[in-house]
Design a protein around this motif. Structure first.
Motif, PDB file in Angstrom:
ATOM      1  N   LEU A  70      47.101  28.268  18.072  1.00 44.76           N
ATOM      2  CA  LEU A  70      46.089  28.156  19.117  1.00 44.76           C
ATOM      3  C   LEU A  70      45.491  26.754  19.183  1.00 44.76           C
ATOM      4  N   ALA A  71      45.204  26.175  18.029  1.00 45.15           N
ATOM      5  CA  ALA A  71      44.656  24.816  18.011  1.00 45.15           C
ATOM      6  C   ALA A  71      45.667  23.821  18.577  1.00 45.15           C
ATOM      7  N   GLY A  72      46.926  23.954  18.188  1.00 45.48           N
ATOM      8  CA  GLY A  72      47.962  23.061  18.703  1.00 45.48           C
ATOM      9  C   GLY A  72      48.109  23.169  20.212  1.00 45.48           C
ATOM     10  N   CYS A  73      48.046  24.387  20.738  1.00 44.33           N
ATOM     11  CA  CYS A  73      48.148  24.571  22.193  1.00 44.33           C
ATOM     12  C   CYS A  73      46.949  23.950  22.907  1.00 44.33           C
ATOM     13  N   ALA A  74      45.772  24.081  22.333  1.00 48.64           N
ATOM     14  CA  ALA A  74      44.585  23.462  22.942  1.00 48.64           C
ATOM     15  C   ALA A  74      44.722  21.940  22.950  1.00 48.64           C
ATOM     16  N   VAL A  75      45.200  21.374  21.866  1.00 44.93           N
ATOM     17  CA  VAL A  75      45.362  19.917  21.809  1.00 44.93           C
ATOM     18  C   VAL A  75      46.432  19.467  22.805  1.00 44.93           C
ATOM     19  N   ILE A  76      47.480  20.258  22.969  1.00 46.71           N
ATOM     20  CA  ILE A  76      48.508  19.934  23.969  1.00 46.71           C
ATOM     21  C   ILE A  76      47.882  19.886  25.360  1.00 46.71           C
ATOM     22  N   GLY A  77      47.003  20.833  25.661  1.00 48.51           N
ATOM     23  CA  GLY A  77      46.334  20.836  26.963  1.00 48.51           C
ATOM     24  C   GLY A  77      45.502  19.588  27.190  1.00 48.51           C
ATOM     25  N   VAL A  78      44.727  19.200  26.196  1.00 49.43           N
ATOM     26  CA  VAL A  78      43.901  17.985  26.303  1.00 49.43           C
ATOM     27  C   VAL A  78      44.801  16.759  26.437  1.00 49.43           C
ATOM     28  N   PHE A  79      45.806  16.676  25.584  1.00 50.90           N
ATOM     29  CA  PHE A  79      46.705  15.520  25.573  1.00 50.90           C
ATOM     30  C   PHE A  79      47.404  15.335  26.918  1.00 50.90           C
ATOM     31  N   MET A  80      47.905  16.408  27.504  1.00 49.65           N
ATOM     32  CA  MET A  80      48.624  16.284  28.770  1.00 49.65           C
ATOM     33  C   MET A  80      47.704  15.815  29.898  1.00 49.65           C
ATOM     34  N   VAL A  81      46.472  16.275  29.925  1.00 47.38           N
ATOM     35  CA  VAL A  81      45.534  15.794  30.943  1.00 47.38           C
ATOM     36  C   VAL A  81      45.242  14.311  30.729  1.00 47.38           C
ATOM     37  N   VAL A  82      45.002  13.936  29.491  1.00 47.15           N
ATOM     38  CA  VAL A  82      44.654  12.547  29.200  1.00 47.15           C
ATOM     39  C   VAL A  82      45.804  11.612  29.579  1.00 47.15           C
ATOM     40  N   ILE A  83      47.040  11.959  29.221  1.00 46.70           N
ATOM     41  CA  ILE A  83      48.133  11.011  29.502  1.00 46.70           C
ATOM     42  C   ILE A  83      48.629  11.068  30.941  1.00 46.70           C
ATOM     43  N   THR A  84      48.270  12.117  31.676  1.00 50.24           N
ATOM     44  CA  THR A  84      48.684  12.163  33.078  1.00 50.24           C
ATOM     45  C   THR A  84      47.580  11.718  34.030  1.00 50.24           C
ATOM     46  N   ASP A  85      46.322  11.983  33.688  1.00 47.25           N
ATOM     47  CA  ASP A  85      45.223  11.687  34.610  1.00 47.25           C
ATOM     48  C   ASP A  85      44.405  10.447  34.240  1.00 47.25           C
ATOM     49  N   VAL A  86      44.428  10.041  32.973  1.00 41.14           N
ATOM     50  CA  VAL A  86      43.500   9.014  32.523  1.00 41.14           C
ATOM     51  C   VAL A  86      44.204   7.767  32.015  1.00 41.14           C
ATOM     52  N   TRP A  87      45.131   7.942  31.151  1.00 42.44           N
ATOM     53  CA  TRP A  87      45.674   6.854  30.360  1.00 42.44           C
ATOM     54  C   TRP A  87      47.141   6.651  30.670  1.00 42.44           C
ATOM     55  N   ALA A  88      47.530   5.439  30.991  1.00 42.19           N
ATOM     56  CA  ALA A  88      48.938   5.111  31.193  1.00 42.19           C
ATOM     57  C   ALA A  88      49.548   4.905  29.811  1.00 42.19           C
ATOM     58  N   ALA A  89      50.059   5.975  29.256  1.00 44.38           N
ATOM     59  CA  ALA A  89      50.545   5.963  27.883  1.00 44.38           C
ATOM     60  C   ALA A  89      51.868   5.217  27.757  1.00 44.38           C
ATOM     61  N   HIS A  90      52.093   4.692  26.588  1.00 42.48           N
ATOM     62  CA  HIS A  90      53.371   4.075  26.242  1.00 42.48           C
ATOM     63  C   HIS A  90      54.458   5.133  26.377  1.00 42.48           C
ATOM     64  N   ARG A  91      55.658   4.732  26.703  1.00 42.01           N
ATOM     65  CA  ARG A  91      56.733   5.698  26.945  1.00 42.01           C
ATOM     66  C   ARG A  91      57.071   6.552  25.723  1.00 42.01           C
ATOM     67  N   LEU A  92      56.680   6.112  24.534  1.00 46.20           N
ATOM     68  CA  LEU A  92      56.966   6.884  23.330  1.00 46.20           C
ATOM     69  C   LEU A  92      55.784   7.749  22.881  1.00 46.20           C
ATOM     70  N   ALA A  93      54.645   7.664  23.577  1.00 45.13           N
ATOM     71  CA  ALA A  93      53.458   8.434  23.174  1.00 45.13           C
ATOM     72  C   ALA A  93      53.699   9.934  23.332  1.00 45.13           C
ATOM     73  N   ARG A  94      54.218  10.352  24.459  1.00 39.21           N
ATOM     74  CA  ARG A  94      54.451  11.782  24.689  1.00 39.21           C
ATOM     75  C   ARG A  94      55.493  12.345  23.730  1.00 39.21           C
ATOM     76  N   PRO A  95      56.648  11.676  23.552  1.00 40.64           N
ATOM     77  CA  PRO A  95      57.606  12.222  22.578  1.00 40.64           C
ATOM     78  C   PRO A  95      57.051  12.264  21.152  1.00 40.64           C
ATOM     79  N   PHE A  96      56.296  11.225  20.765  1.00 35.68           N
ATOM     80  CA  PHE A  96      55.760  11.207  19.405  1.00 35.68           C
ATOM     81  C   PHE A  96      54.721  12.298  19.201  1.00 35.68           C
ATOM     82  N   PHE A  97      53.692  12.293  20.039  1.00 38.00           N
ATOM     83  CA  PHE A  97      52.580  13.200  19.795  1.00 38.00           C
ATOM     84  C   PHE A  97      52.821  14.599  20.368  1.00 38.00           C
TER      85      PHE A  97
END
Length: 158
Positions: A70-97
């Motif tokens: 459950l905690a991992g799924c919640a963090v995935i939700g936060v992470f996906m919003v942050v890297i799609t709506d807020v932060w232009a992440a490095h191309r390896l950020a999504r695969p790594f994290f």
């Protein structure tokens, strides 16, 4: 007087054509595979540590795996919003994290094994409760995390 060949009019003699080199697939995907592996090892180590700190009793509800998922799924939700709506992440950020760390941290294979162990231990109701609670809890965790993150971001932009 000789007539030039039609294909060579206006051309100078050049060296034989060289085949275009395509980068190898490994060259392009190698860094991605490496960061997924590194992140996966990190996430799996964290999950293992959680299972050592909070071991499940034989035939009992596997609370550590439940809360990790459950905690991992919640963090995935936060992470996906942050890297799609807020932060232009490095191309390896999504695969790594996302794929690596959180994929290694959450464990739906252990979830399936835990359900089988509960059934084998004569605890089918606990197995069914665990199956449903994890499924619905994980979906709710992602949804709530996405909604809360978007709401916080909208509030901060005012």
């Amino acid at each position: 007087m000789s007539v030039p060949h039609p294909d060579s009019v206006g051309e100078t003699r050049a060296a034989a054509p060289v085949a275009a080199r395509r980068p190898s697939t490994w060259h392009g995907q190698g860094p991605v595979v490496a960061v997924v592996a590194l992140g996966g090892g990190t996430g799996a180590t964290a999950r293992y540590a959680a299972s050592l700190l909070w071991p499940a009793p034989a035939g009992g509800f596997p609370w550590a795996v439940f809360w990790v998922n459950l905690a991992g799924c919640a963090v995935i939700g936060v992470f996906m919003v942050v890297i799609t709506d807020v932060w232009a992440a490095h191309r390896l950020a999504r695969p790594f994290f996302g794929t690596g760390v959180l994929g290694g941290f959450t464990t739906f294979s252990t979830y399936a094994v835990d359900i089988q162990r509960l059934i084998d231990a004569g605890r089918p109701r606990t197995a069914l409760a665990y199956l449903c609670a994890t499924l619905f809890g994980a979906l709710a965790a992602v949804w709530l995390a996405v909604a809360a993150t978007r709401r916080v971001l909208a509030w901060r932009q005012r």
